[in-house]
Design an enzyme around this catalytic site. Structure first.
Site, PDB file in Angstrom:
ATOM      1  N   ASP A   1       0.852  -1.189   0.000  1.00 39.40           N
ATOM      2  CA  ASP A   1       0.000   0.000   0.000  1.00 39.40           C
ATOM      3  C   ASP A   1       0.888   1.239   0.000  1.00 39.40           C
ATOM      4  O   ASP A   1       2.098   1.127   0.129  1.00 39.40           O
ATOM      5  CB  ASP A   1      -0.929   0.012   1.224  1.00 39.40           C
ATOM      6  CG  ASP A   1      -0.183  -0.235   2.521  1.00 39.40           C
ATOM      7  OD1 ASP A   1       0.911   0.332   2.690  1.00 39.40           O
ATOM      8  OD2 ASP A   1      -0.694  -0.988   3.364  1.00 39.40           O
TER       9      ASP A   1
ATOM     10  N   ASP B   1       1.657   5.047   1.588  1.00 38.50           N
ATOM     11  CA  ASP B   1       1.418   5.993   2.668  1.00 38.50           C
ATOM     12  C   ASP B   1       2.021   7.325   2.264  1.00 38.50           C
ATOM     13  O   ASP B   1       3.085   7.378   1.655  1.00 38.50           O
ATOM     14  CB  ASP B   1       2.081   5.500   3.962  1.00 38.50           C
ATOM     15  CG  ASP B   1       1.633   4.096   4.317  1.00 38.50           C
ATOM     16  OD1 ASP B   1       0.439   3.902   4.581  1.00 38.50           O
ATOM     17  OD2 ASP B   1       2.485   3.173   4.289  1.00 38.50           O
TER      18      ASP B   1
ATOM     19  N   ASP C   1       9.505   4.229  12.950  1.00 39.65           N
ATOM     20  CA  ASP C   1      10.142   3.116  13.658  1.00 39.65           C
ATOM     21  C   ASP C   1      11.553   2.786  13.142  1.00 39.65           C
ATOM     22  O   ASP C   1      12.550   3.041  13.812  1.00 39.65           O
ATOM     23  CB  ASP C   1       9.229   1.881  13.704  1.00 39.65           C
ATOM     24  CG  ASP C   1       8.603   1.512  12.365  1.00 39.65           C
ATOM     25  OD1 ASP C   1       8.969   2.120  11.339  1.00 39.65           O
ATOM     26  OD2 ASP C   1       7.762   0.592  12.342  1.00 39.65           O
TER      27      ASP C   1
HETATM   28  P1  ATP Z   1       3.704  -2.438   5.035  1.00 39.40           P
HETATM   29  O1  ATP Z   1       2.643  -1.464   4.622  1.00 39.40           O
HETATM   30  O2  ATP Z   1       4.390  -3.121   3.943  1.00 39.40           O
HETATM   31  O3  ATP Z   1       3.236  -3.357   6.099  1.00 39.40           O
HETATM   32  P2  ATP Z   1       4.911  -0.095   6.162  1.00 39.40           P
HETATM   33  O4  ATP Z   1       6.302   0.204   6.599  1.00 39.40           O
HETATM   34  O5  ATP Z   1       4.334   0.787   5.112  1.00 39.40           O
HETATM   35  O6  ATP Z   1       4.881  -1.604   5.755  1.00 39.40           O
HETATM   36  P3  ATP Z   1       2.665   0.702   7.729  1.00 39.40           P
HETATM   37  O7  ATP Z   1       2.062  -0.001   8.889  1.00 39.40           O
HETATM   38  O8  ATP Z   1       1.880   0.865   6.495  1.00 39.40           O
HETATM   39  O9  ATP Z   1       4.022  -0.054   7.448  1.00 39.40           O
HETATM   40  O10 ATP Z   1       3.131   2.124   8.264  1.00 39.40           O
HETATM   41  C1  ATP Z   1       3.591   3.145   7.415  1.00 39.40           C
HETATM   42  C2  ATP Z   1       4.764   3.851   8.036  1.00 39.40           C
HETATM   43  O11 ATP Z   1       4.373   4.471   9.252  1.00 39.40           O
HETATM   44  C3  ATP Z   1       5.945   2.951   8.418  1.00 39.40           C
HETATM   45  O12 ATP Z   1       6.798   2.745   7.346  1.00 39.40           O
HETATM   46  C4  ATP Z   1       6.595   3.773   9.506  1.00 39.40           C
HETATM   47  O13 ATP Z   1       7.371   4.803   8.967  1.00 39.40           O
HETATM   48  C5  ATP Z   1       5.403   4.392  10.209  1.00 39.40           C
HETATM   49  N1  ATP Z   1       4.932   3.554  11.328  1.00 39.40           N
HETATM   50  C6  ATP Z   1       3.963   2.616  11.283  1.00 39.40           C
HETATM   51  N2  ATP Z   1       3.790   2.029  12.481  1.00 39.40           N
HETATM   52  C7  ATP Z   1       4.665   2.625  13.305  1.00 39.40           C
HETATM   53  C8  ATP Z   1       4.962   2.480  14.690  1.00 39.40           C
HETATM   54  N3  ATP Z   1       4.334   1.591  15.443  1.00 39.40           N
HETATM   55  N4  ATP Z   1       5.931   3.281  15.213  1.00 39.40           N
HETATM   56  C9  ATP Z   1       6.566   4.189  14.448  1.00 39.40           C
HETATM   57  N5  ATP Z   1       6.338   4.355  13.152  1.00 39.40           N
HETATM   58  C10 ATP Z   1       5.399   3.603  12.574  1.00 39.40           C
HETATM   59 MG    MG Z   2       2.331   0.731   4.389  1.00 38.80          MG
END
Ligand code: ATP
Ligand code: MG
Length: 457
Positions: free
Chosen positions: A77, A79, A162
């Protein structure tokens, strides 16, 4: 010396501030030095970026979207991070909704695709005297971040994310990638490194420990030693996370296509226990995890083929050792098989929902998969047809195959059902009459011998 003790001793040695403090410095990588091309970004994500930019806001693709493209993969996805407030974003897109309390974010909806837009967050060092900031950013006595709605600069936003590899921003105006925490370097070394002090960051949000495992398994990355070090000790903090959030995380953990590797990592870092306490208890008392592994391998194969995985099948497998233990315990106490199973199902689910919730739409089918395990061997007469009509037959049959593969049952029943489903009506009848011709012996045995027929005078 036992490994645990060595780790404990090591953690007691003061680091005297010798730890090399990481420098966080903004770095811009121009288009000719990275592989993020616009064609890798979905149309809706581009639309949101362009509209925000045109309306005078800064907007960047961030997180998994940038990370996965840089790694040559396809993002799950997209963001977006912006300096527009959630309300301003909401005003700009008719197809958007404001959501979240812990984090106020905006979802811009394009059919089945949802673009998540977050406002730059800061306030990692929110001044305690600053009442509005304190109100917007709230931590619990355990250091858990309860609310985090202090807006900030892009740099602050990067540093509250994170992992370094998740703090990369792509700018669609000049096609640069902006790196605030040496994320590109970690990406090259295939390392997961938390931004800031790992202990503090895990305490703020223990789910980050699960995210470390998820990304390590999914991306085949190493967890960098300092990021890895506090996990085992802090794993129990997951007990403070609402069960509904943990349920979502469990699904993400096991539906990324690397379920078995994820399971191994969770076990290695003592993170399985806070998610599935009853299962871990059963395994610690000697139960086998072969069925769990086979089920996860099965799930991974399905995902690799682009098939879907149902949460209820996953939970039915993850909780199976717990159910078996409870079922056996009740039978040992003298309960008959069937009532023992029903009571065990209730007990196991009741305990599990204290860790991860299981929405009713999943717990119902999960129970049915388990209950059908008792019906599948009974096929005589019309029973096989009735069982096959059951809405959960297919999942229960798959579960049976996994049980057989795990060596829990004599092989044979699974194959019978495979054949029966493929057979035409005549062959099905033949298969059933074959069963009946095998059955009389049993039936005769079950009919009471004459002695018992005699009614006592
Ligand atoms: P994927 O969507 O492939 O699972 P992602 O890294 O995009 O991986 P998301 O959960 O969509 O993960 O979150 C988007 C972004 O928001 C992350 O890349 C990170 O930068 C931030 N983020 C998400 N969850 C946290 C958290 N618990 N603590 C700090 N930052 C976070
Ligand atoms: Mg994501």
């Amino acid at each position: 010396m036992p490994k645990k003790l060595v780790e404990k001793l090591r953690s007691l040695i003061p680091s005297n501030g010798k730890k090399k403090a990481r420098k966080y410095q903004r770095r811009e990588v121009p288009r000719d030095q990275h592989n993020v091309s616009r064609s890798a970004i979905s149309e809706p994500a581009k639309k949101v970026l362009h509209r925000l930019n045109k309306s005078g806001y800064e907007a960047y693709l961030v997180g998994g979207g940038v990370r996965d493209i840089l790694l040559g993969g396809k993002p799950k996805d997209f963001d977006i991070a912006t300096n527009a407030t959630p309300e301003e974003v909401h005003d700009l897109f008719r197809n958007s909704r404001l959501i979240g309390r812990r984090f106020r974010i905006v979802h811009v909806v394009f059919g089945r695709e949802i673009i998540e837009v977050t406002t730059f967050r800061g306030g990692a060092d929110a001044n305690d005297d600053d009442a509005p900031a304190r109100d917007a950013r709230k931590t619990s006595e355990h250091g858990l971040l309860l609310r985090d709605n202090v807006y900030g600069s892009q740099e602050e936003d990067a540093l509250r994310r994170d992992f370094t590899v998740n703090a990369l921003y792509y700018c669609i105006r000049d096609f640069t990638v902006i790196d605030f925490a040496s994320g590109i370097e970690d990406l090259k070394n295939r390392q997961l490194r938390l931004i800031g002090d790992p202990d503090t960051r895990y305490r703020e949000d223990p789910v980050r420990m699960l995210r470390a495992i998820r990304f390590a398994a999914k991306l085949d990355f190493q967890i960098e030693p300092e990021t890895e070090a506090p996990i085992r000790e802090l794993a129990p903090l997951l007990a403070h996370i609402p069960p509904a959030r943990l349920f979502d995380e469990v699904l993400k953990l096991f539906s990324a296509g690397q379920g078995e590797a994820t399971y191994d990592l969770l076990t290695r870092y003592d993170l399985l226990a806070p998610l599935f306490p009853e299962t871990v208890r059963a395994l610690d008392s000697g139960a086998s995890d072969t069925l769990i592994r086979k089920a996860l391998r099965n799930t991974d194969a399905r995902i690799a083929q682009g098939k879907s995985v149902t949460p209820y099948f996953l939970f039915a497998a993850m909780l199976w050792p717990a159910l078996q233990a409870e079922w056996a315990r009740r039978q040992d106490n003298g309960d008959p098989v069937q009532p023992a199973l029903h009571a065990a199902i209730g007990k196991v689910i009741g305990r599990q929902v204290q860790s991860t919730s299981i929405p009713k739409r999943f717990s119902g089918p999960m129970k049915e998969i388990w209950e059908l395990q008792m019906r599948l061997p009974r096929r005589q007469g019309k029973r096989a047809f009735a069982t096959m009509e059951h809405p959960r037959f297919r999942a229960a049959y798959d579960f049976l195959l996994v049980r057989e593969a795990a060596g829990e049952l004599e092989p044979g029943l699974g194959q019978w059902w495979t054949d029966f489903q493929e057979a035409n009506e005549r062959d099905q009848e033949r298969m059933l009459s074959q069963l009946s011709s095998d059955a009389p012996k049993k039936r005769r045995r079950r009919r009471k011998p004459p002695a018992q027929k005699q009614v006592p005078q």
